[in-house]
Design a protein around this motif. Structure first.
Motif, PDB file in Angstrom:
ATOM      1  N   THR A  40      -4.500  -1.417  -1.648  1.00 25.40           N
ATOM      2  CA  THR A  40      -3.815  -2.600  -2.674  1.00 25.40           C
ATOM      3  C   THR A  40      -4.965  -2.679  -3.800  1.00 25.40           C
ATOM      4  N   GLU A  41      -5.943  -2.912  -3.216  1.00 26.40           N
ATOM      5  CA  GLU A  41      -7.412  -3.395  -3.990  1.00 26.40           C
ATOM      6  C   GLU A  41      -7.771  -2.446  -5.041  1.00 26.40           C
ATOM      7  N   THR A  42      -7.735  -1.171  -4.551  1.00 29.27           N
ATOM      8  CA  THR A  42      -8.675  -0.173  -5.250  1.00 29.27           C
ATOM      9  C   THR A  42      -7.436   1.023  -5.824  1.00 29.27           C
ATOM     10  N   GLY A  43      -6.320   0.890  -5.411  1.00 28.05           N
ATOM     11  CA  GLY A  43      -5.298   1.819  -5.782  1.00 28.05           C
ATOM     12  C   GLY A  43      -5.679   3.377  -5.512  1.00 28.05           C
ATOM     13  N   GLU A  44      -6.540   3.446  -4.685  1.00 23.51           N
ATOM     14  CA  GLU A  44      -7.071   4.965  -4.166  1.00 23.51           C
ATOM     15  C   GLU A  44      -6.660   5.133  -2.726  1.00 23.51           C
ATOM     16  N   ARG A  94      -3.704  -2.429   8.615  1.00 19.13           N
ATOM     17  CA  ARG A  94      -3.580  -3.564   7.522  1.00 19.13           C
ATOM     18  C   ARG A  94      -4.898  -3.511   6.769  1.00 19.13           C
ATOM     19  N   ASP A  95      -6.160  -3.220   7.348  1.00 14.80           N
ATOM     20  CA  ASP A  95      -7.163  -3.156   6.778  1.00 14.80           C
ATOM     21  C   ASP A  95      -7.423  -2.003   5.647  1.00 14.80           C
ATOM     22  N   VAL A  96      -6.979  -1.035   6.186  1.00 17.08           N
ATOM     23  CA  VAL A  96      -6.849   0.237   5.172  1.00 17.08           C
ATOM     24  C   VAL A  96      -6.020  -0.001   4.120  1.00 17.08           C
ATOM     25  N   ALA A  97      -4.855  -0.653   4.371  1.00 14.86           N
ATOM     26  CA  ALA A  97      -3.870  -1.033   3.551  1.00 14.86           C
ATOM     27  C   ALA A  97      -4.498  -1.780   2.402  1.00 14.86           C
ATOM     28  N   ALA A  98      -4.905  -3.098   2.728  1.00 12.86           N
ATOM     29  CA  ALA A  98      -5.553  -3.761   2.070  1.00 12.86           C
ATOM     30  C   ALA A  98      -6.645  -3.168   0.907  1.00 12.86           C
ATOM     31  N   LEU A  99      -7.331  -2.296   1.314  1.00 11.69           N
ATOM     32  CA  LEU A  99      -7.999  -1.275   0.510  1.00 11.69           C
ATOM     33  C   LEU A  99      -7.409  -0.714  -0.478  1.00 11.69           C
ATOM     34  N   ALA A 125       0.722  -1.129  -0.034  1.00 11.63           N
ATOM     35  CA  ALA A 125      -0.047  -0.133  -0.081  1.00 11.63           C
ATOM     36  C   ALA A 125       0.687   1.231  -0.006  1.00 11.63           C
ATOM     37  N   LYS A 126       1.819   1.163   0.756  1.00 12.26           N
ATOM     38  CA  LYS A 126       2.902   2.490   0.751  1.00 12.26           C
ATOM     39  C   LYS A 126       3.235   2.678  -0.581  1.00 12.26           C
ATOM     40  N   GLY A 127       3.739   1.474  -1.363  1.00 14.78           N
ATOM     41  CA  GLY A 127       4.214   1.536  -2.701  1.00 14.78           C
ATOM     42  C   GLY A 127       3.246   2.220  -3.612  1.00 14.78           C
ATOM     43  N   VAL A 128       1.968   1.936  -3.352  1.00 15.90           N
ATOM     44  CA  VAL A 128       0.871   2.518  -4.124  1.00 15.90           C
ATOM     45  C   VAL A 128       0.827   4.078  -4.066  1.00 15.90           C
ATOM     46  N   LEU A 129       0.723   4.472  -2.983  1.00 13.76           N
ATOM     47  CA  LEU A 129       0.757   5.669  -2.520  1.00 13.76           C
ATOM     48  C   LEU A 129       1.812   6.469  -3.023  1.00 13.76           C
ATOM     49  N   MET A 130       3.085   6.055  -2.733  1.00 15.45           N
ATOM     50  CA  MET A 130       4.360   6.714  -3.134  1.00 15.45           C
ATOM     51  C   MET A 130       4.323   6.909  -4.644  1.00 15.45           C
ATOM     52  N   GLU A 131       3.675   6.023  -5.392  1.00 15.83           N
ATOM     53  CA  GLU A 131       3.794   6.250  -6.858  1.00 15.83           C
ATOM     54  C   GLU A 131       2.810   7.022  -7.150  1.00 15.83           C
ATOM     55  N   ARG A 132       1.624   6.797  -6.535  1.00 16.01           N
ATOM     56  CA  ARG A 132       0.656   7.922  -7.215  1.00 16.01           C
ATOM     57  C   ARG A 132       0.720   9.169  -6.781  1.00 16.01           C
ATOM     58  N   TYR A 133       1.219   9.354  -5.865  1.00 11.76           N
ATOM     59  CA  TYR A 133       1.243  10.891  -4.973  1.00 11.76           C
ATOM     60  C   TYR A 133       2.915  11.451  -5.050  1.00 11.76           C
ATOM     61  N   ARG A 134       3.589  10.695  -5.513  1.00 16.49           N
ATOM     62  CA  ARG A 134       4.978  11.236  -5.649  1.00 16.49           C
ATOM     63  C   ARG A 134       5.501  11.611  -4.060  1.00 16.49           C
ATOM     64  N   ILE A 135       5.266  10.670  -3.230  1.00 18.64           N
ATOM     65  CA  ILE A 135       5.796  11.026  -1.674  1.00 18.64           C
ATOM     66  C   ILE A 135       6.453  10.128  -1.149  1.00 18.64           C
ATOM     67  N   THR A 136       7.091  10.301   0.060  1.00 18.86           N
ATOM     68  CA  THR A 136       8.089   9.374   0.614  1.00 18.86           C
ATOM     69  C   THR A 136       7.410   8.174   1.332  1.00 18.86           C
TER      70      THR A 136
END
Length: 242
Positions: A226-230, A219-224, A188-199
């Motif tokens: 990774t599933e939605t990309g949002e 973990r539940d937030v992270a799973a969401l 999930a961190k990777g998704v957010l880093m890629e999407r918003y160009r953040i650390t």
């Protein structure tokens, strides 16, 4: 399970249980999960007892609250449930870490509320032992019977081995959950880093803030994510760490 002719007896003269207990404990430790341990303990021990006896195990769950009993007969489950609901009985003593029992629950002045249930189940005798690892009490092992129950000294090593097996499997389960949580949070961190160009730090901040706002586990937030990309919430409200 041992053939009937080679099973040690659990009534009368105390038998040598070393062989049976070593084999049984091996099965318990090899169980797939904590529920598997509990069912194996109940089934193995019940197989050694007379037909008028029943075995049950109650494990402490979230907040140390007793979970529903796993029992070899409905009467044992009924007795366990009555003690938990009524707040008294040898089971409650065992869950608190103190071995307890009764030769006659129908007339035992310590737990008068149990008399009717014991009469209805036809299981007036009881021995309840804590599932104590030496560091914590995980639950309780109980044997109820119409007649005689095994001596406490005979059942004590069974309870100890059951507790150790249960704790071992619980630790493996917790480790597996922790590893899975770490993996999904990393994704999930990777998704957010890629999407918003953040650390990575800022991405984790978004997850933890969303966890607090929604009262859900990270973990539940992270799973969401990774599933939605949002991203949950508005990531612009978080310090992006750049």
């Amino acid at each position: 399970m041992l053939p009937a002719t080679t099973r040690p007896r659990l009534l009368g003269t105390r038998p040598d249980l070393d062989g049976w207990l070593a084999a049984a404990a091996g099965r318990w430790h090899a169980a797939d999960d904590a529920d598997g341990v509990v069912h194996a303990v109940v089934g193995d021990l019940a197989a050694l007892l007379p037909a008028d006896a029943a075995v049950s195990v109650v494990v402490r769950g979230t907040g140390r609250r007793p979970r529903d009993p796993v029992a070899s007969a409905p009467g044992a489950a009924t007795l366990d449930a009555a003690q938990v609901a009524g707040g008294q009985g040898p089971l409650l003593e065992a869950l608190g870490g103190t071995p307890a029992g009764s030769a006659d629950l129908l007339q035992d002045p310590r737990w008068p509320r149990l008399a009717c249930t014991a009469a209805a189940t036809a299981l007036p005798t009881a021995t309840c032992l804590p599932l104590d690892t030496g560091r914590e009490v995980l639950g309780a092992l109980s044997v109820y019977a119409t007649g005689e129950v095994p001596e406490r000294a005979t059942l004590a090593p069974v309870a100890v081995h059951a507790a150790l097996a249960l704790r071992s499997v619980q630790r493996i389960e917790h480790l597996a959950v922790a590893l899975a949580s770490r993996d999904v949070i990393g994704q999930a961190k990777g998704v957010l880093m890629e999407r918003y160009r953040i650390t990575a730090e800022a991405a984790f901040g978004i997850l933890t803030r969303a966890s607090q706002d929604t009262h859900r586990k990270v973990r539940d937030v992270a799973a969401l994510v990774t599933e939605t990309g949002e991203a949950p919430g508005d990531p612009r409200s978080a310090d992006d760490g750049r």
